[in-house]
Design a protein around this motif. Structure first.
Motif, short mmCIF file in Angstrom:
data_model
loop_
_atom_site.label_atom_id
_atom_site.label_comp_id
_atom_site.label_asym_id
_atom_site.label_seq_id
_atom_site.Cartn_x
_atom_site.Cartn_y
_atom_site.Cartn_z
N GLY A 193 32.00 45.61 31.97
CA GLY A 193 31.51 44.35 32.52
C GLY A 193 32.27 43.97 33.78
N THR A 194 33.61 43.88 33.67
CA THR A 194 34.47 43.53 34.80
C THR A 194 35.67 44.43 34.82
N ALA A 195 36.00 44.95 35.99
CA ALA A 195 37.25 45.69 36.19
C ALA A 195 38.05 44.90 37.22
N TYR A 196 38.23 45.43 38.44
CA TYR A 196 38.93 44.65 39.46
C TYR A 196 38.08 43.45 39.88
N GLN A 197 38.70 42.29 39.89
CA GLN A 197 38.06 41.08 40.42
C GLN A 197 39.16 40.09 40.79
N CYS A 198 39.14 39.62 42.01
CA CYS A 198 40.19 38.71 42.49
C CYS A 198 39.90 37.31 41.97
N ARG A 199 40.54 36.94 40.87
CA ARG A 199 40.30 35.64 40.26
C ARG A 199 41.47 35.23 39.39
N ASP A 200 41.49 33.94 39.03
CA ASP A 200 42.50 33.41 38.13
C ASP A 200 42.12 33.67 36.68
N GLN A 201 43.09 33.44 35.78
CA GLN A 201 42.77 33.38 34.37
C GLN A 201 41.87 32.19 34.13
N ARG A 202 41.22 32.14 33.00
CA ARG A 202 40.34 31.02 32.69
C ARG A 202 41.09 29.68 32.69
N SER A 203 42.34 29.73 32.28
CA SER A 203 43.15 28.50 32.26
C SER A 203 43.53 28.04 33.66
N GLY A 204 43.45 28.96 34.63
CA GLY A 204 43.85 28.63 35.98
C GLY A 204 45.35 28.63 36.20
N ALA A 205 46.12 29.02 35.17
CA ALA A 205 47.57 28.96 35.26
C ALA A 205 48.14 30.03 36.17
N LYS A 206 47.51 31.19 36.20
CA LYS A 206 47.99 32.30 37.02
C LYS A 206 46.85 33.27 37.27
N LEU A 207 47.09 34.25 38.12
CA LEU A 207 46.07 35.25 38.39
C LEU A 207 45.79 36.09 37.14
N SER A 208 44.54 36.44 36.96
CA SER A 208 44.14 37.34 35.88
C SER A 208 44.66 38.74 36.16
N GLU A 209 44.82 39.54 35.11
CA GLU A 209 45.17 40.95 35.31
C GLU A 209 44.05 41.71 36.00
N HIS A 210 42.83 41.19 35.94
CA HIS A 210 41.74 41.79 36.70
C HIS A 210 42.07 41.78 38.20
N ALA A 211 42.85 40.80 38.63
CA ALA A 211 43.19 40.66 40.05
C ALA A 211 44.15 41.74 40.53
N PHE A 212 44.73 42.49 39.60
CA PHE A 212 45.65 43.57 39.95
C PHE A 212 45.11 44.94 39.54
N GLY A 213 43.81 44.99 39.18
CA GLY A 213 43.22 46.25 38.73
C GLY A 213 43.85 46.72 37.44
N ASN A 214 44.33 45.76 36.65
CA ASN A 214 45.15 46.07 35.49
C ASN A 214 44.47 45.66 34.18
N GLY A 215 43.14 45.52 34.23
CA GLY A 215 42.42 45.14 33.02
C GLY A 215 40.94 45.40 33.19
N VAL A 216 40.25 45.67 32.09
CA VAL A 216 38.79 45.82 32.11
C VAL A 216 38.20 45.10 30.89
N ASP A 217 36.93 44.75 31.02
CA ASP A 217 36.16 44.21 29.91
C ASP A 217 35.16 45.28 29.48
N VAL A 218 35.34 45.78 28.27
CA VAL A 218 34.47 46.83 27.73
C VAL A 218 33.31 46.15 27.00
N MET A 219 32.08 46.42 27.47
CA MET A 219 30.90 45.78 26.90
C MET A 219 30.24 46.63 25.82
N GLY A 220 30.44 47.94 25.85
CA GLY A 220 29.80 48.78 24.85
C GLY A 220 29.95 50.26 25.17
#
Length: 218
Positions: A125-152
């Protein structure tokens, strides 16, 4: 449990609109180019390990987009000779290595055990994306290419499986539970159905560094 014959790749989640392919909103990581500056020994070593794992990838230029950055980015289109990624996704090289190991050491054997099938495609679903965490407290790991959302996943001998709340006691539930739990030995954050309201339709896997190697596994 019956699965749709060929579900389309899920669109970006409503609260995370995909940037346009062209124009000012497009991520800078999406275009490949030569490495700006000499590659470090660690960078080169990671790329060599991806080759040995059979990962199909394209080396990209370092990403710097506002506060978001990836030092050694790759665009991955397959995690082995038999398992594709759809769509091809930008991520940090070291993260791609962990994702390939999760697929090889966890997903493949658990699919054989519980579903009597072999995975052929990982749906992202999402890999690299320049954005904050949902809480807005800090950048998401997606912003560092360090996380993915596996949809199936797609398989060779059964219908595709979408990540969701599976029927209790079903082979699909056993498979999904196993790969989610065992992901915790590889990734430092694992969130999926049952963890909170935001992860009911995907597995979020990231490598956020925390003190004392603290991990979140839900």
């Amino acid at each position: 449990m019956a699965q749709p014959a060929a579900p389309p790749l899920p669109p970006p989640r409503p609260d995370l609109p995909a940037p346009p392919a062209d124009g000012p909103g497009a991520p800078k990581a999406a275009s490949a180019g030569p490495q700006t500056g000499p590659a470090t020994e660690a960078d080169t070593g990671c790329l060599e390990r991806l080759d040995k794992l059979g990962v199909r990838f394209e080396k990209l230029s370092p990403v710097q987009e506002k506060g978001c950055k990836i030092g050694n980015p790759v665009s991955v289109s397959a995690l082995s000779n038999t398992i594709e990624i759809a769509p091809a996704s930008v991520m940090e090289c070291s993260y791609a290595e962990n994702l390939a190991r999760w697929i090889a050491n966890v997903v493949v054997p658990r699919a054989s055990e519980h579903l009597q099938s072999a995975p052929t495609k990982l749906l992202i679903g999402t890999a690299y994306q320049c954005r904050d965490q949902r809480s807005g407290a800090k950048l998401s790991e997606h912003a560092f290419g360090n996380g993915v959302d596996v949809m199936g996943f797609e398989f060779d001998r059964r219908p595709p499986l979408r990540v969701k709340f599976q029927s209790e006691g079903s082979p699909e539930a056993a498979f999904q539970s196993a790969i989610q739990k065992e992901a915790c030995s590889i990734f430092t954050t694992v969130l999926g159905p049952g963890s909170d309201d935001d992860h009911g339709d995907h597995l979020h896997l990231d490598m956020r560094m925390r003190k004392g190697d603290y991990r979140i596994c839900q």
